[in-house]
Design an enzyme around this catalytic site. Structure first.
Site, PDB file in Angstrom:
ATOM      1  N   GLU A 117       0.844  -1.205   0.000  1.00 31.23           N
ATOM      2  CA  GLU A 117       0.000   0.000   0.000  1.00 31.23           C
ATOM      3  C   GLU A 117       0.877   1.252   0.000  1.00 31.23           C
ATOM      4  OE1 GLU A 117      -4.254  -1.633   1.492  1.00 31.23           O
ATOM      5  OE2 GLU A 117      -3.044  -0.708   3.054  1.00 31.23           O
TER       6      GLU A 117
HETATM    7  C1  HEC Z   1      -3.414   1.402  -1.453  1.00 35.11           C
HETATM    8  C2  HEC Z   1      -4.753   1.723  -1.044  1.00 35.11           C
HETATM    9  C3  HEC Z   1      -5.010   2.205   0.350  1.00 35.11           C
HETATM   10  C4  HEC Z   1      -4.375   3.218   1.036  1.00 35.11           C
HETATM   11  C5  HEC Z   1      -3.185   4.038   0.582  1.00 35.11           C
HETATM   12  C6  HEC Z   1      -5.075   3.356   2.292  1.00 35.11           C
HETATM   13  N1  HEC Z   1      -6.118   2.469   2.358  1.00 35.11           N
HETATM   14 FE1  HEC Z   1      -7.463   2.318   3.824  1.00 35.11          FE
HETATM   15  N2  HEC Z   1      -8.100   0.576   3.057  1.00 35.11           N
HETATM   16  C7  HEC Z   1      -7.701   0.027   1.858  1.00 35.11           C
HETATM   17  C8  HEC Z   1      -8.186  -1.335   1.770  1.00 35.11           C
HETATM   18  C9  HEC Z   1      -7.980  -2.280   0.592  1.00 35.11           C
HETATM   19  C10 HEC Z   1      -8.848  -1.607   2.978  1.00 35.11           C
HETATM   20  C11 HEC Z   1      -9.439  -2.952   3.416  1.00 35.11           C
HETATM   21  C12 HEC Z   1      -8.276  -3.789   3.912  1.00 35.11           C
HETATM   22  C13 HEC Z   1      -8.651  -4.942   4.812  1.00 35.11           C
HETATM   23  O1  HEC Z   1      -9.801  -5.053   5.218  1.00 35.11           O
HETATM   24  O2  HEC Z   1      -7.759  -5.735   5.141  1.00 35.11           O
HETATM   25  C14 HEC Z   1      -8.802  -0.369   3.758  1.00 35.11           C
HETATM   26  C15 HEC Z   1      -9.431  -0.193   4.995  1.00 35.11           C
HETATM   27  C16 HEC Z   1      -9.479   1.021   5.659  1.00 35.11           C
HETATM   28  C17 HEC Z   1     -10.324   1.305   6.797  1.00 35.11           C
HETATM   29  C18 HEC Z   1     -11.292   0.341   7.457  1.00 35.11           C
HETATM   30  C19 HEC Z   1     -12.703   0.557   7.012  1.00 35.11           C
HETATM   31  C20 HEC Z   1     -13.614  -0.573   7.395  1.00 35.11           C
HETATM   32  O3  HEC Z   1     -14.818  -0.448   7.196  1.00 35.11           O
HETATM   33  O4  HEC Z   1     -13.144  -1.610   7.868  1.00 35.11           O
HETATM   34  C21 HEC Z   1     -10.078   2.602   7.177  1.00 35.11           C
HETATM   35  C22 HEC Z   1     -10.721   3.371   8.317  1.00 35.11           C
HETATM   36  C23 HEC Z   1      -9.043   3.108   6.292  1.00 35.11           C
HETATM   37  N3  HEC Z   1      -8.728   2.136   5.368  1.00 35.11           N
HETATM   38  C24 HEC Z   1      -8.429   4.338   6.407  1.00 35.11           C
HETATM   39  C25 HEC Z   1      -7.209   4.642   5.770  1.00 35.11           C
HETATM   40  C26 HEC Z   1      -6.284   5.687   6.177  1.00 35.11           C
HETATM   41  C27 HEC Z   1      -6.477   6.627   7.339  1.00 35.11           C
HETATM   42  C28 HEC Z   1      -5.241   5.651   5.288  1.00 35.11           C
HETATM   43  C29 HEC Z   1      -3.978   6.488   5.293  1.00 35.11           C
HETATM   44  C30 HEC Z   1      -3.149   6.426   6.480  1.00 35.11           C
HETATM   45  C31 HEC Z   1      -5.525   4.581   4.347  1.00 35.11           C
HETATM   46  N4  HEC Z   1      -6.714   3.979   4.681  1.00 35.11           N
HETATM   47  C32 HEC Z   1      -4.736   4.269   3.255  1.00 35.11           C
HETATM   48  C33 HEC Z   1      -6.961   0.678   0.904  1.00 35.11           C
HETATM   49  C34 HEC Z   1      -6.096   1.729   1.208  1.00 35.11           C
END
Ligand code: HEC
Ligand code: HEC
Length: 308
Positions: A117
């Site tokens: 990521e």
């Molecule tokens: C490369 C893409 C990517 C980036 C960059 C990213 N996310 Fe995500 N995010 C995802 C994905 C894919 C998931 C689900 C992963 C899992 O469930 O294991 C997720 C899950 C989440 C969730 C959980 C939501 C839920 O309903 O469970 C949150 C809150 C979140 N991200 C916030 C952030 C924050 C704050 C950042 C920066 C620090 C960030 N994300 C950076 C792709 C990304």
């Protein structure tokens, strides 16, 4: 006999109303912290090669996700999961599809460290941001201290606490405005209750408060031996194919759907749910009504997005 009937009636009325609640209209947040968190959320320096920010995968001008089947990280690496929305995520009982983060703070650190990521680390991020005098000043103002891991995560979480989408037509309806939904949308809500969707999708987020198995009635062939969900955390056989039930708020904007990003339309997704979770083969009229109801869950954009 009468007593049992009464109890059943009570349960079903509880199920129909109190199980779903509107979201807060103006969430209580520390605005200064939240605005600093907003800057961080959009800052690509949180990634190893300064190419990706949280907003790259959670587009706040859309549904708070990336509208891709699987997310794209640094060096064009593709993940194995569909990104959930960050809108209203503070209402989830745990974060991630498998619930491995207990709260938003535990969650926020993971994408920064995830090699596919953002591929960076907190010490690296602290170092980079500390070279920016504007940030130094801001952290001093907001936290009366230097740029630290603790402060960075705290600010991001405070921003997320402000990412609430209030006053969806369905919330107005819940609050007593009976004209907020059309006849078709109301019928869709009735079906949502009577089919039992509400037994898994409930609470403020119409989801986000329990783990549930996918394929309760009919196993999902294409999931076999792929991402196992809750099992990855507990290593218990009975947790295979259990996922955090996703929120249905703003669902019309968060295609594609499911952790597998398998479907691009709501009708296909609802049909999948009915087949595998309830063992029902729906007709198109039923799907249209439920879809119409689901579209009433789109709320207003969070106020914090208009502020800087
Ligand atoms: C490369 C893409 C990517 C980036 C960059 C990213 N996310 Fe995500 N995010 C995802 C994905 C894919 C998931 C689900 C992963 C899992 O469930 O294991 C997720 C899950 C989440 C969730 C959980 C939501 C839920 O309903 O469970 C949150 C809150 C979140 N991200 C916030 C952030 C924050 C704050 C950042 C920066 C620090 C960030 N994300 C950076 C792709 C990304
Ligand atoms: C037994 C619990 C259960 C029932 C009943 C259930 N769902 Fe779900 N729903 C889930 C789970 C778990 C997921 C995530 C599935 C996945 O990722 O493969 C989900 C996903 C969804 C999604 C996709 C959301 C997204 O953002 O990806 C929609 C839409 C949905 N359900 C609607 C419904 C409707 C409408 C009904 C009733 C016809 C229903 N569900 C019944 C547990 C349930």
């Amino acid at each position: 006999m009468k007593q049992i009937f009464f109890i059943l009636l009570l349960i079903s009325s509880l199920l129909s109303k109190e199980l779903i609640l509107p979201v807060e209209e103006s969430p209580k947040v520390d605005i200064k912290k939240a605005l600093l968190g907003k800057k961080l959320f959009f800052d690509t320096r949180l990634s190893q090669d300064n190419s990706i920010s949280c907003a790259s995968c959670h587009d706040l001008s859309k549904g708070g996700d990336d509208n891709r089947q699987f997310s794209l990280g640094i060096h064009d690496q593709i993940g194995e999961l569909n990104a959930p929305t960050v809108f209203n995520s503070k209402y989830n009982f745990v974060q991630f599809w498998d619930g491995r983060a207990r709260n938003l703070k535990e969650q926020a650190i993971q994408p920064i460290h995830n090699p596919i990521e953002m591929g960076s680390s907190m010490p690296e991020v602290v170092k980079k941001l500390s070279q920016d005098e504007k940030y130094q000043k801001l952290f001093l103002e907001v936290y009366a201290g230097p740029i630290t891991q603790e402060h960075i995560l705290d600010a991001i979480v405070e921003f997320e606490n402000a990412l609430i989408t209030p006053n969806a037509p369905f919330d107005l309806y819940l609050k007593g405005d009976k004209t907020a939904l059309t006849q078709e949308e109301k019928e869709g809500f009735e079906l949502f209750k009577s089919f039992g969707c509400i037994s898994c999708h409930n609470g403020r987020n119409l989801g986000g408060n329990l783990f549930q198995k996918v394929g309760v009635i009919k196993p999902v062939e294409q999931y076999k031996d792929k991402y196992l969900g809750r099992y990855n955390v507990t290593q218990k056989e009975e947790d295979k194919y259990y996922y955090k039930v996703p929120t249905l708020r703003n669902v019309e904007k968060t295609a594609p759907y499911l952790h597998s990003g398998s479907y691009t339309t709501l009708k296909e997704t609802v049909s999948f749910m009915m087949n595998h979770q309830l063992g029902i083969q729906p007709d198109d009229e039923t799907l249209s009504k439920i879809e119409a109801f689901l579209k009433t869950l789109t709320g207003n954009r969070p106020q914090i997005l208009e502020m800087d």
